[in-house]
Scaffold this motif. Structure first.
Motif, PDB file in Angstrom:
ATOM      1  N   GLY A   1       0.836  -1.192   0.000  1.00 30.89           N
ATOM      2  CA  GLY A   1       0.000   0.000   0.000  1.00 30.89           C
ATOM      3  C   GLY A   1       0.868   1.238   0.000  1.00 30.89           C
ATOM      4  O   GLY A   1       2.102   1.158   0.070  1.00 30.89           O
ATOM      5  N   LYS A   2       0.231   2.374  -0.075  1.00 31.90           N
ATOM      6  CA  LYS A   2       0.953   3.649  -0.124  1.00 31.90           C
ATOM      7  C   LYS A   2       1.899   3.758   1.073  1.00 31.90           C
ATOM      8  O   LYS A   2       1.539   3.456   2.202  1.00 31.90           O
ATOM      9  CB  LYS A   2      -0.031   4.815  -0.135  1.00 31.90           C
ATOM     10  CG  LYS A   2       0.670   6.131  -0.369  1.00 31.90           C
ATOM     11  CD  LYS A   2      -0.281   7.269  -0.563  1.00 31.90           C
ATOM     12  CE  LYS A   2       0.537   8.536  -0.758  1.00 31.90           C
ATOM     13  NZ  LYS A   2      -0.265   9.719  -0.719  1.00 31.90           N
ATOM     14  N   GLY A   3       3.123   4.180   0.796  1.00 35.70           N
ATOM     15  CA  GLY A   3       4.124   4.348   1.827  1.00 35.70           C
ATOM     16  C   GLY A   3       5.123   3.209   1.910  1.00 35.70           C
ATOM     17  O   GLY A   3       6.207   3.386   2.462  1.00 35.70           O
ATOM     18  N   HIS A   4       4.779   2.033   1.364  1.00 34.75           N
ATOM     19  CA  HIS A   4       5.729   0.923   1.379  1.00 34.75           C
ATOM     20  C   HIS A   4       6.892   1.245   0.440  1.00 34.75           C
ATOM     21  O   HIS A   4       6.718   1.911  -0.580  1.00 34.75           O
ATOM     22  CB  HIS A   4       5.063  -0.390   0.945  1.00 34.75           C
ATOM     23  CG  HIS A   4       4.197  -0.987   1.988  1.00 34.75           C
ATOM     24  ND1 HIS A   4       2.821  -0.941   1.927  1.00 34.75           N
ATOM     25  CD2 HIS A   4       4.516  -1.650   3.125  1.00 34.75           C
ATOM     26  CE1 HIS A   4       2.324  -1.545   2.991  1.00 34.75           C
ATOM     27  NE2 HIS A   4       3.329  -1.978   3.743  1.00 34.75           N
TER      28      HIS A   4
ATOM     29  N   GLN B   1       5.863  -1.696  -9.824  1.00 42.23           N
ATOM     30  CA  GLN B   1       6.006  -0.541 -10.705  1.00 42.23           C
ATOM     31  C   GLN B   1       6.487  -0.968 -12.087  1.00 42.23           C
ATOM     32  O   GLN B   1       5.995  -0.468 -13.105  1.00 42.23           O
ATOM     33  CB  GLN B   1       6.973   0.473 -10.087  1.00 42.23           C
ATOM     34  CG  GLN B   1       6.413   1.131  -8.848  1.00 42.23           C
ATOM     35  CD  GLN B   1       7.437   1.904  -8.055  1.00 42.23           C
ATOM     36  OE1 GLN B   1       8.637   1.606  -8.099  1.00 42.23           O
ATOM     37  NE2 GLN B   1       6.976   2.911  -7.323  1.00 42.23           N
TER      38      GLN B   1
ATOM     39  N   PHE C   1       6.089   3.282  -2.996  1.00 38.88           N
ATOM     40  CA  PHE C   1       4.668   3.277  -3.333  1.00 38.88           C
ATOM     41  C   PHE C   1       4.099   4.656  -3.005  1.00 38.88           C
ATOM     42  O   PHE C   1       3.635   4.921  -1.913  1.00 38.88           O
ATOM     43  CB  PHE C   1       3.949   2.198  -2.523  1.00 38.88           C
ATOM     44  CG  PHE C   1       2.609   1.771  -3.069  1.00 38.88           C
ATOM     45  CD1 PHE C   1       1.593   2.691  -3.276  1.00 38.88           C
ATOM     46  CD2 PHE C   1       2.364   0.443  -3.339  1.00 38.88           C
ATOM     47  CE1 PHE C   1       0.353   2.290  -3.753  1.00 38.88           C
ATOM     48  CE2 PHE C   1       1.124   0.022  -3.819  1.00 38.88           C
ATOM     49  CZ  PHE C   1       0.123   0.952  -4.033  1.00 38.88           C
ATOM     50  N   GLY C   2       4.172   5.548  -3.995  1.00 41.00           N
ATOM     51  CA  GLY C   2       3.695   6.914  -3.821  1.00 41.00           C
ATOM     52  C   GLY C   2       2.392   7.160  -4.568  1.00 41.00           C
ATOM     53  O   GLY C   2       1.680   6.224  -4.955  1.00 41.00           O
ATOM     54  N   ASP C   3       2.097   8.439  -4.788  1.00 40.89           N
ATOM     55  CA  ASP C   3       0.837   8.831  -5.413  1.00 40.89           C
ATOM     56  C   ASP C   3       0.682   8.305  -6.841  1.00 40.89           C
ATOM     57  O   ASP C   3      -0.404   7.888  -7.238  1.00 40.89           O
ATOM     58  CB  ASP C   3       0.692  10.356  -5.401  1.00 40.89           C
ATOM     59  CG  ASP C   3       0.479  10.907  -4.009  1.00 40.89           C
ATOM     60  OD1 ASP C   3      -0.074  10.177  -3.163  1.00 40.89           O
ATOM     61  OD2 ASP C   3       0.868  12.065  -3.766  1.00 40.89           O
TER      62      ASP C   3
ATOM     63  N   THR D   1       2.045   5.594  -8.211  1.00 48.09           N
ATOM     64  CA  THR D   1       1.810   4.147  -8.139  1.00 48.09           C
ATOM     65  C   THR D   1       0.390   3.878  -7.661  1.00 48.09           C
ATOM     66  O   THR D   1      -0.312   3.022  -8.215  1.00 48.09           O
ATOM     67  CB  THR D   1       2.837   3.468  -7.210  1.00 48.09           C
ATOM     68  OG1 THR D   1       4.157   3.765  -7.690  1.00 48.09           O
ATOM     69  CG2 THR D   1       2.629   1.966  -7.155  1.00 48.09           C
ATOM     70  N   LEU D   2      -0.054   4.633  -6.667  1.00 46.57           N
ATOM     71  CA  LEU D   2      -1.411   4.472  -6.141  1.00 46.57           C
ATOM     72  C   LEU D   2      -2.449   4.717  -7.227  1.00 46.57           C
ATOM     73  O   LEU D   2      -3.387   3.926  -7.392  1.00 46.57           O
ATOM     74  CB  LEU D   2      -1.640   5.425  -4.967  1.00 46.57           C
ATOM     75  CG  LEU D   2      -3.032   5.401  -4.333  1.00 46.57           C
ATOM     76  CD1 LEU D   2      -3.306   4.051  -3.683  1.00 46.57           C
ATOM     77  CD2 LEU D   2      -3.150   6.521  -3.304  1.00 46.57           C
TER      78      LEU D   2
ATOM     79  N   LYS E   1      -5.011   1.815  -8.685  1.00 47.71           N
ATOM     80  CA  LYS E   1      -6.475   1.989  -8.648  1.00 47.71           C
ATOM     81  C   LYS E   1      -7.069   1.878 -10.047  1.00 47.71           C
ATOM     82  O   LYS E   1      -8.094   1.238 -10.250  1.00 47.71           O
ATOM     83  CB  LYS E   1      -6.837   3.339  -8.024  1.00 47.71           C
ATOM     84  CG  LYS E   1      -6.686   3.372  -6.524  1.00 47.71           C
ATOM     85  CD  LYS E   1      -7.124   4.728  -5.977  1.00 47.71           C
ATOM     86  CE  LYS E   1      -7.089   4.762  -4.474  1.00 47.71           C
ATOM     87  NZ  LYS E   1      -7.559   6.057  -3.942  1.00 47.71           N
TER      88      LYS E   1
ATOM     89  N   GLY F   1      -6.584   0.655  -4.160  1.00 46.29           N
ATOM     90  CA  GLY F   1      -5.173   1.008  -4.194  1.00 46.29           C
ATOM     91  C   GLY F   1      -4.299   0.110  -3.354  1.00 46.29           C
ATOM     92  O   GLY F   1      -3.096   0.312  -3.262  1.00 46.29           O
TER      93      GLY F   1
END
Length: 138
Positions: free
Chosen positions: A75-78, A87, A105-107, A109-110, A114, A126
């Motif tokens: 998830g975001k932040g990993h 990616q 895992f930033g915006d 990638t999120l 999604k 996401g």
């Protein structure tokens, strides 16, 4: 008898479409993932993914993303090698050119995750769990 589907009916259609897509990716050398919208309409993306056309998973493209590690929940932040693999697969196999391959895992990638989840009929939360990994490369 009406052919109109309620929300549960649409969810079932999307789930079935995702399952069939997974089977097609296993069986066929090339599968277009342009739209999983059961109404036949094109799905719309965010500004970060607006330039995405038809995405394909073709035999041989997987060589661009060699990876022997686990496929953990992400998830975001990993930030790890699994994120880098995610990616790479989004960019090089499915054509998401806006995802920075930095293992974070930033915006961007999120947004791509999604969009991909929505295109294959998964819940577009996401979060990359077993179902998203299976759809990315069964």
């Amino acid at each position: 008898m009406s052919t109109r589907l309620d929300r549960r009916g649409h969810a079932r259609v999307r789930t079935l479409a995702a399952a069939l897509l997974g089977c097609a990716l296993l069986a066929g050398p090339a599968v277009a993932l342009a739209s999983a919208d059961p109404s036949g309409g094109q799905s719309t993306g965010t500004a970060a993914t607006a330039n995405i056309g038809t995405r394909q998973a073709t035999d041989g493209e997987w060589r661009h993303c060699p990876y022997t590690g686990a496929h953990p929940e992400l998830g975001k932040g990993h930030a790890n090698d699994a994120v880098g693999h995610l990616q790479c697969v989004l960019n090089k196999v499915y054509g998401y050119k806006t995802v920075t391959m930095d293992k974070i895992f930033g915006d961007g990638t999120l947004a791509a995750v999604k969009n991909f989840q929505q295109s294959v009929g998964l819940t577009a939360d996401g979060f990359v769990g077993p179902n998203t990994w299976a759809a990315l490369h069964p």
